[in-house]
Structure formats: structure tokens, C-alpha cells
Design an enzyme around this catalytic site. Structure first.
Site, PDB file in Angstrom:
ATOM      1  N   CYS A   1      49.021  71.070  67.588  1.00 52.03           N
ATOM      2  CA  CYS A   1      50.274  71.394  68.282  1.00 52.03           C
ATOM      3  C   CYS A   1      51.403  70.443  67.923  1.00 52.03           C
ATOM      4  O   CYS A   1      52.485  70.866  67.533  1.00 52.03           O
ATOM      5  CB  CYS A   1      50.038  71.382  69.789  1.00 52.03           C
TER       6      CYS A   1
ATOM      7  N   CYS B   1      52.863  73.905  67.369  1.00 49.49           N
ATOM      8  CA  CYS B   1      53.908  74.294  68.319  1.00 49.49           C
ATOM      9  C   CYS B   1      55.217  73.524  68.177  1.00 49.49           C
ATOM     10  O   CYS B   1      56.294  74.125  68.112  1.00 49.49           O
ATOM     11  CB  CYS B   1      53.409  74.112  69.754  1.00 49.49           C
TER      12      CYS B   1
ATOM     13  N   LYS C   1      57.003  73.808  64.687  1.00 52.10           N
ATOM     14  CA  LYS C   1      57.327  75.232  64.570  1.00 52.10           C
ATOM     15  C   LYS C   1      58.550  75.596  65.411  1.00 52.10           C
ATOM     16  O   LYS C   1      59.450  76.297  64.971  1.00 52.10           O
ATOM     17  CB  LYS C   1      56.098  76.052  64.980  1.00 52.10           C
TER      18      LYS C   1
ATOM     19  N   ALA D   1      34.250  61.007  63.696  1.00 55.23           N
ATOM     20  CA  ALA D   1      32.991  60.877  64.434  1.00 55.23           C
ATOM     21  C   ALA D   1      32.022  61.987  64.056  1.00 55.23           C
ATOM     22  O   ALA D   1      32.428  63.112  63.766  1.00 55.23           O
ATOM     23  CB  ALA D   1      33.256  60.917  65.930  1.00 55.23           C
TER      24      ALA D   1
ATOM     25  N   GLY E   1      49.701  89.365  60.039  1.00 51.56           N
ATOM     26  CA  GLY E   1      50.402  90.135  61.057  1.00 51.56           C
ATOM     27  C   GLY E   1      50.290  89.543  62.441  1.00 51.56           C
ATOM     28  O   GLY E   1      50.648  90.189  63.432  1.00 51.56           O
TER      29      GLY E   1
ATOM     30  N   TYR F   1      50.840  86.025  65.220  1.00 54.23           N
ATOM     31  CA  TYR F   1      52.038  85.320  65.667  1.00 54.23           C
ATOM     32  C   TYR F   1      52.496  84.251  64.682  1.00 54.23           C
ATOM     33  O   TYR F   1      53.702  84.035  64.506  1.00 54.23           O
ATOM     34  CB  TYR F   1      51.846  84.755  67.077  1.00 54.23           C
ATOM     35  N   ILE F   2      51.568  83.575  63.997  1.00 56.68           N
ATOM     36  CA  ILE F   2      51.975  82.538  63.047  1.00 56.68           C
ATOM     37  C   ILE F   2      52.723  83.167  61.869  1.00 56.68           C
ATOM     38  O   ILE F   2      53.759  82.662  61.427  1.00 56.68           O
ATOM     39  CB  ILE F   2      50.764  81.729  62.565  1.00 56.68           C
TER      40      ILE F   2
ATOM     41  N   GLU G   1      56.208  84.295  63.073  1.00 54.42           N
ATOM     42  CA  GLU G   1      57.110  83.169  63.332  1.00 54.42           C
ATOM     43  C   GLU G   1      57.651  82.589  62.028  1.00 54.42           C
ATOM     44  O   GLU G   1      58.848  82.321  61.901  1.00 54.42           O
ATOM     45  CB  GLU G   1      56.379  82.101  64.142  1.00 54.42           C
TER      46      GLU G   1
ATOM     47  N   HIS H   1      72.644  87.688  88.707  1.00 57.89           N
ATOM     48  CA  HIS H   1      73.519  88.514  87.879  1.00 57.89           C
ATOM     49  C   HIS H   1      74.690  87.706  87.334  1.00 57.89           C
ATOM     50  O   HIS H   1      75.253  86.899  88.048  1.00 57.89           O
ATOM     51  CB  HIS H   1      74.054  89.692  88.711  1.00 57.89           C
TER      52      HIS H   1
ATOM     53  N   GLU I   1      67.116  89.446  85.301  1.00 56.22           N
ATOM     54  CA  GLU I   1      67.219  90.263  86.510  1.00 56.22           C
ATOM     55  C   GLU I   1      66.634  91.657  86.313  1.00 56.22           C
ATOM     56  O   GLU I   1      66.267  92.330  87.281  1.00 56.22           O
ATOM     57  CB  GLU I   1      68.674  90.374  86.964  1.00 56.22           C
TER      58      GLU I   1
END
Length: 419
Positions: A13, A18, A21, A85, A145, A147-148, A151, A405, A410
Site C-alpha cells: 500500500c 494505494c 497510486k 524470515a 480489466g 481495478y489496477i 486505474e 444541496h 444528496e
């Protein structure tokens, strides 16, 4: 309490996920924002983008966050071991040749980008390398196809790269609400991304001018200066000594755990992407907290229901709860409420981008079981809606909430007509 880390703190991340990105996504949006500003009376010179400036500032911020995470560990009294480790037994690990014993062992090694084993695809990059490119290409092909892929296609396009998104399937974002996948393809196409569905690569090769040529299964050829594959990620579980210690590993490499994040060996636990359950940073964090309660307070199972998520495409996409398809499978009959409109901010411009919102309601209980959005700040809006969905709010309670508004948000409390 001790931790072993061979690389930088913060995991995927913070370092190659994240955070960088989202910074790149902000950068990519500015080009369009300059055009919108002109409609509001702002006079600007021709904007110019410098990739090296973005890289340097991004690296500075990531280094700061690495330090923050390390200091948090030190202040909590965690013993830090710099090294890789390996599990030696159910109660011991080896780090840099030294063996340590513990009552509990936690594996949180995340995932790693997967490259399809196709001829020539060693020339392609993954999202890991995309954050460290020496220069921006003129032409890029993003394969995938999910999300990565979406984006990065939006990022490259927003930064002025001629971008093509190639996906072998018929609809983007498999697993998301079907309507979102269809509509985001339309919106990205309208912004200049060439979206090619049913395009499955077969091979790739370098050509004389140094560019890359992709051959697709239908015989089509595509040239690009850069090819990025975003065809999934695999759990990072290899060569950790887990199977030798008796830990069951799934076919995809995931550590098999129960709802308390316990592996087949009672003293060894696993959380996050290495378990391949719900691969999101906040979910991994929550899994860690649930595990801590289980080990030191009372048994606390994971809760993966109604987890909100966002896709930082241009425009943004966000969702919480069930898709229309999953809601019909689980609840049978559902009511749908939708809105599609041009955002107020764009009404002084010639831009045709549409904001889309959708509520999925279980007809029997009238609970809102899914909320979906495409549009500016979708993630910010859905985060608030997620609280109501998590608490089991009904459509009547949404209707009884006064909207702010004028906002896009809303619309979620003013949808009245079923579709």
C-alpha cells in the site's frame, strides 16, 4: 513482540500501491481541471507536465511514511529485525541465520503482481515498476480489466500518454456490479482511453525501433512504447518454510485460514493479501485487530460483509454492499433506484461526463444492501453511505434523511422512482 522486514515498512500500500497510486491519480486529474477552470473565468498559460518532479515528490512522501511506520513500531516496543524470515517450526523462525522462538507466528507478506507466461512478456512491466519509470512513454498498452488496470490506464491517459486498455473479457471490473463495468468503460473511452474488450494477448516482441509489438489471439497487432500487465496478484507465500512446518497452502499460493485467521497449524496465523480473502489495505488492518483480540482478549472472527471500496479511475468509482447480481442471488427480488446526471461543476463546460448512482434494495426487508457510484469523489461519498449500509438502514430511512444541496451526494437520499 518482534517483526521481520527485508524491505521498506508499509508494505504494498505505502510503497507500490494505494498511496503512490492515489498521488499519480491526483496528478492525472489536473490536466482536466485546468480546462474546467477556464470555464469559470480563470486564464491560464498552456500547462506543462514534468514527470521527474512528480516522481521526486512521490518518493519524498513515501520515504516520510516509511519513517512514520518504523517509528510507530519502535514506540510500541516492537523489536525490529531487518531481514527475511523463514518459518522453521510451529514456534520458531530464522532471520539472517539466527533462530527466534515465539508462542504465536503471524504471516503478513502480502501479494505480488502476476505476469502471464506468454512469449515475450518478460518485456512488460507490472504496477511495481510503473511507479519508477525513468520517463513517460508516448504510447502505452495496459493489459487487464481489474481495478489496477483501469486505474493505471486512467493515470497514463491523464498524463498525456496515448493509452489502450486491452481486456480479454466482455466487461470490465469482474465481480463488481455489472452496470458499473459497462458505464466506466464508456466514461473512460469518452476521456480518450481506447478500451478494447475481447482482446486477449498471445505474444509480444521487440521491434527494430525499440518499441513493442503485441499480437492478440485474433491476429491483430498493436505497437506501444510500454506494456503494463495488470492480470492479477498472487499471495507471497513461497520459500517461507510454511509447508514444511505443516501449514496448508491453497493452489493459488494463499495460506488457508479459518475465520479467526488461524492456519492449519494452531500457532501460525495469517492476514492480508497472503490469505487472498478480501485484498484491501483497510481489511488487512482490521484483520490484524480482530486477530489481536482473538489472541489476547476473546475470539473475534473476521467480518468481510459490506466492505466499501473505490477504484481511482477517471472518473472515480466506488461501491459498498452487494451488486445487483449478487443481491438477486442472495435475496431474490430486489428494487433498484438509479440516477444519471451531469455534475453541477461541469455545467459551465462542454464536458459530457455523467455521474451515476445506484441503490440496490432487498424488496422483502426494504434494506439497502448495495450502493454504487461513478463520479467525482465517489470514494469520499460512498464512505459515508457505507455506514448506513453496514447498520442495515432501510430505503425509508435513506428517504427520511435531508440532503445537502447542491451536492452530488444528496442524490442518494432523493432517489424515489424504482427502475
Amino acid at each position: 513482540m518482534a517483526i521481520a522486514e527485508a524491505d521498506r515498512f508499509g508494505g504494498t500500500c505505502v510503497n507500490v500501491g494505494c498511496i503512490p497510486k492515489k498521488l499519480f491519480s491526483y496528478a492525472a486529474h489536473w490536466r482536466e481541471d485546468f480546462h474546467v477552470a477556464a470555464a469559470y473565468g480563470w486564464t491560464l498559460g498552456e500547462p506543462r507536465f514534468d514527470w521527474q518532479t512528480l516522481l521526486a515528490n512521490k518518493d519524498k512522501e513515501i520515504a516520510r511514511l516509511n519513517g512514520v511506520y518504523e517509528n510507530v513500531l519502535k514506540k510500541a516496543g516492537v523489536e525490529i529485525h531487518r531481514g527475511r524470515a523463514e518459518v522453521v517450526s510451529p514456534h520458531s523462525v530464522s532471520i539472517n541465520g539466527q533462530t527466534f522462538t515465539a508462542k504465536h507466528i503471524l504471516v503478513a507478506t502480502g501479494g505480488w503482481p502476476y505476469k502471464p507466461p506468454l512469449p515475450g512478456f518478460e518485456h512488460a512491466i507490472t504496477s511495481n515498476e510503473a511507479f519508477h519509470l525513468e520517463r513517460l512513454p508516448k504510447r502505452a498498452v495496459v493489459v487487464g480489466g481489474g481495478y489496477i488496470a483501469l486505474e493505471f490506464a486512467s493515470i497514463f491517459n491523464g498524463l498525456g500518454v496515448k493509452t489502450r486498455l486491452s481486456y480479454r473479457g466482455k466487461r470490465l471490473l469482474r465481480g463488481f456490479d455489472g452496470e458499473l463495468g459497462t458505464r466506466i468503460a464508456e466514461e473512460m473511452s469518452a476521456k480518450g482511453v481506447e478500451v478494447c474488450l475481447g482482446c486477449e494477448p498471445a505474444a509480444m516482441r521487440k521491434v527494430k525501433d525499440g518499441s513493442l509489438e503485441i499480437e492478440f489471439t485474433d491476429g491483430r497487432l498493436q505497437n506501444a512504447d510500454l506494456v503494463m500487465v495488470a492480470t492479477g496478484r498472487r499471495p507471497n507465500s513461497a520459500r517461507l518454510g510454511l509447508e514444511e512446518a505443516g501449514v496448508k497452502i491453497a493452489r493459488d499460493g494463499a495460506i488457508v485460514v479459518d475465520r479467526f485467521s488461524r492456519s492449519s497449524v494452531d500457532s501460525i496465523h495469517a492476514i492480508g493479501d497472503v490469505t487472498n480473502r478480501l485484498n484491501l489495505t483497510p481489511v488487512a488492518t482490521a484483520e490484524a485487530m480482530w486477530l489481536a483480540r482473538t489472541l489476547w482478549r476473546e475470539p473475534t472472527p473476521v467480518d468481510h460483509e459490506n466492505v466499501p471500496t473505490a477504484v481511482f479511475t477517471d472518473p472515480n468509482l466506488a461501491t459498498v454492499g452487494l451488486s445487483e447480481e449478487r443481491a438477486r442471488e442472495r435475496h431474490g427480488e430486489v428494487d433498484l433506484y438509479k440516477a444519471s446526471f451531469r455534475a453541477l461543476k461541469l455545467t459551465l463546460t462542454e464536458k459530457k461526463e455523467r455521474t451515476f448512482m445506484k441503490l440496490v434494495v432487498d424488496r422483502g426487508s426494504q434494506r439497502v444492501v448495495g450502493a454504487h457510484m461513478i463520479g467525482a469523489d465517489a470514494g469520499e461519498i460512498i464512505q459515508g453511505v457505507a455506514i448506513a449500509v453496514k447498520l442495515g438502514a432501510t430505503k425509508a430511512q435513506f428517504d427520511a434523511t435531508i440532503g445537502i444541496h447542491p451536492t452530488a451526494a444528496e442524490e442518494f437520499v432523493t432517489l424515489r422512482e424504482k427502475t
